[in-house]
Each structure stands twice: as C-alpha cells, then as structure tokens.
Design a protein around this motif. Structure first.
Motif, short mmCIF file in Angstrom:
data_model
loop_
_atom_site.label_atom_id
_atom_site.label_comp_id
_atom_site.label_asym_id
_atom_site.label_seq_id
_atom_site.Cartn_x
_atom_site.Cartn_y
_atom_site.Cartn_z
N VAL A 1 69.66 77.00 -0.75
CA VAL A 1 68.74 77.19 0.34
C VAL A 1 68.60 78.67 0.15
CG1 VAL A 1 67.99 76.23 1.85
CG2 VAL A 1 68.41 74.64 0.67
N LEU A 2 69.53 79.08 1.11
CA LEU A 2 69.29 80.58 1.94
C LEU A 2 68.42 81.79 0.67
CD1 LEU A 2 73.32 80.25 3.72
CD2 LEU A 2 70.52 79.65 3.99
N THR A 3 69.02 81.13 0.02
CA THR A 3 68.81 82.39 -1.49
C THR A 3 66.85 83.78 -0.85
OG1 THR A 3 68.33 81.00 -3.21
CG2 THR A 3 70.13 82.30 -2.73
N GLU A 4 66.23 82.33 -1.10
CA GLU A 4 65.00 82.42 -0.88
C GLU A 4 64.28 82.81 0.55
OE1 GLU A 4 60.40 80.15 -2.02
OE2 GLU A 4 62.24 79.46 -2.50
N PRO A 5 64.60 82.28 1.76
CA PRO A 5 65.04 82.93 3.12
C PRO A 5 65.44 83.71 3.16
CG PRO A 5 65.21 80.43 3.13
CD PRO A 5 65.24 80.96 1.31
N ALA A 6 65.94 85.01 2.46
CA ALA A 6 66.34 85.95 2.72
C ALA A 6 65.83 86.83 1.65
CB ALA A 6 67.51 85.88 1.17
N PHE A 7 64.83 86.14 1.11
CA PHE A 7 64.13 87.19 0.27
C PHE A 7 62.87 87.23 1.02
CE2 PHE A 7 61.10 87.90 -3.14
CZ PHE A 7 61.53 89.28 -3.90
N LEU A 8 61.79 85.99 0.60
CA LEU A 8 60.52 85.91 1.20
C LEU A 8 60.09 87.22 2.97
CD1 LEU A 8 59.94 82.51 0.20
CD2 LEU A 8 59.09 84.66 -0.75
N PRO A 9 61.33 86.21 3.75
CA PRO A 9 60.89 87.10 4.71
C PRO A 9 60.40 88.65 4.54
CG PRO A 9 62.21 85.13 5.57
CD PRO A 9 62.43 85.84 3.49
N LYS A 10 61.26 88.88 3.72
CA LYS A 10 61.30 90.59 3.70
C LYS A 10 60.16 90.59 3.49
CE LYS A 10 64.60 92.85 1.34
NZ LYS A 10 65.81 92.82 0.67
N CYS A 11 59.25 89.77 2.20
CA CYS A 11 57.85 89.87 1.51
C CYS A 11 56.86 90.34 2.66
CB CYS A 11 57.42 89.13 0.66
SG CYS A 11 58.45 89.76 -0.18
N GLU A 12 57.52 89.14 4.13
CA GLU A 12 55.90 89.11 4.99
C GLU A 12 56.47 89.95 6.04
OE1 GLU A 12 53.39 86.58 5.10
OE2 GLU A 12 54.60 85.90 3.04
N GLY A 13 57.21 90.59 6.00
CA GLY A 13 57.64 92.38 6.65
C GLY A 13 58.41 91.76 7.94
N VAL A 14 59.71 90.65 7.37
CA VAL A 14 60.82 90.08 8.55
C VAL A 14 61.64 90.58 7.72
CG1 VAL A 14 61.58 88.04 9.37
CG2 VAL A 14 58.80 88.40 9.26
N GLY A 15 62.67 91.15 7.94
CA GLY A 15 63.94 91.50 7.70
C GLY A 15 64.83 90.04 7.48
N THR A 16 65.97 90.63 7.27
CA THR A 16 66.89 89.12 6.53
C THR A 16 67.43 88.81 8.56
OG1 THR A 16 68.39 90.96 6.42
CG2 THR A 16 66.58 89.70 4.72
N ASP A 17 67.80 89.73 9.47
CA ASP A 17 68.67 90.10 10.64
C ASP A 17 68.46 88.32 11.57
OD1 ASP A 17 69.64 91.88 10.48
OD2 ASP A 17 68.80 93.09 11.57
N PRO A 18 66.65 87.99 11.56
CA PRO A 18 67.30 86.43 11.88
C PRO A 18 67.87 85.31 11.48
CG PRO A 18 64.59 87.44 11.97
CD PRO A 18 66.04 88.62 11.14
N LEU A 19 67.83 85.32 9.64
CA LEU A 19 68.72 84.62 8.97
C LEU A 19 70.09 84.79 9.78
CD1 LEU A 19 68.70 82.24 6.70
CD2 LEU A 19 68.57 84.10 4.95
N PHE A 20 70.51 85.19 9.96
CA PHE A 20 72.06 85.37 9.75
C PHE A 20 72.14 85.45 10.92
CE2 PHE A 20 71.08 88.09 5.69
CZ PHE A 20 72.52 87.98 5.17
N ALA A 21 71.02 85.25 11.92
CA ALA A 21 71.98 85.02 13.13
C ALA A 21 71.53 84.04 13.55
CB ALA A 21 71.12 86.22 14.41
N LEU A 22 70.88 83.00 12.90
CA LEU A 22 70.99 81.81 12.78
C LEU A 22 72.18 80.91 12.34
CD1 LEU A 22 67.28 80.77 11.53
CD2 LEU A 22 68.18 80.27 14.00
N LEU A 23 72.47 81.57 10.86
CA LEU A 23 74.09 81.56 10.89
C LEU A 23 75.20 81.17 11.03
CD1 LEU A 23 73.59 82.42 6.50
CD2 LEU A 23 74.29 80.43 7.56
N GLU A 24 75.08 83.12 12.21
CA GLU A 24 76.23 83.51 12.86
C GLU A 24 76.54 82.90 13.87
OE1 GLU A 24 75.11 87.79 13.53
OE2 GLU A 24 76.27 87.88 11.51
N ARG A 25 75.55 81.95 14.92
CA ARG A 25 75.08 81.63 16.21
C ARG A 25 75.58 79.91 15.95
NH1 ARG A 25 69.77 82.83 17.34
NH2 ARG A 25 69.27 80.64 18.13
#
Length: 135
Positions: free
Chosen positions: A39-63
């Motif tokens: 499930v995490l693979t697409e959100p790790a890629f698609l936000p970059k296409c939308e101009g969003v980095g992957t930091d928010p995804l990793f922050a959700l995991l870290e928290r």
C-alpha cells in the motif's frame, strides 16, 4: 482501521478528488491505521508527481499513525490464494494484503476509495466492512 492506497494518497496530496472527504475521516480515526508495504509504494511515488515530497508519508510512519502490520513473506500462501481467487478481476497485491489484514483483524474496517472492496470477501464468503465515500 486498515488503510488503503487511495485515502493515503488523497490525504497527502491536496487537490485530489476525495481529499476533503479523506481529511474529515482522518480526523475521526484513532491511530494506528494498519496497512502493508504494498500500500505504501504508490503514496511514496504519486505525491512526488503532485509536487509533494515523501517526508509527510515518512512522518506518519515515524509517529506511529500508520503501522505496517503484515509481512508479505509471512502471508505468501494466503495472498497467493486471494490473488488466484480474484485473478479475473482487478485485485492488486495491495488489495490482497488489505483483505488478508481484514481476515487477521476481524473487527477492522478498510478505509478505501476503491469500490472493488465491495466485491472482495474475507475467509471466502464474508463481507468486508469498508469506509468509503458514497457515490
């Protein structure tokens, strides 16, 4: 709550069709939301296409808001069986992982934008509870 790809991508990328609905649902949910690496693979890629980095995804995991709760290697036989059962349909590995998680967590609900979860069944014949927008 079992987290699917669609709500995660929509949460991370404002401007997508269901973003506002997803954000409202997200506010009501208690962490952690369980998911799988597929499930995490697409959100790790698609936000970059939308101009969003992957930091928010990793922050959700870290928290601990999102937690990987199934290992594909450990569930390979059951995932293979699910993928075979739905081989004539659109089931992806991520979908199979979420169905398997719903089998492992009997009271869980799948948070999704994908109406194929209305067709999929856990344990062969049981309806899977879902949280999704009404069409």
């Amino acid at each position: 709550m079992l987290l699917g790809t669609g709500p995660l991508v929509s949460f991370l990328a404002a401007g997508l069709e269901h973003h506002e609905w997803v954000v409202e649902q997200w506010k009501r949910l208690k962490p952690p939301m369980l998911t799988c690496e597929a499930v995490l693979t697409e959100p790790a890629f698609l936000p970059k296409c939308e101009g969003v980095g992957t930091d928010p995804l990793f922050a959700l995991l870290e928290r601990g808001v999102i937690r990987v709760a199934v290992e594909i290697e450990d569930q390979a036989a059951d995932l293979r069986m699910l993928m075979r059962r739905y081989r004539d349909g659109p089931m992806s590995l991520a979908d199979a992982c979420l169905v398997r998680l719903s089998e492992l967590h009997k009271d869980a609900v799948i948070f999704t934008l994908h109406d194929d979860f209305l067709i999929y069944r856990r344990h062969g014949n049981k309806v899977i509870p879902v949280l999704m927008p009404e069409n």
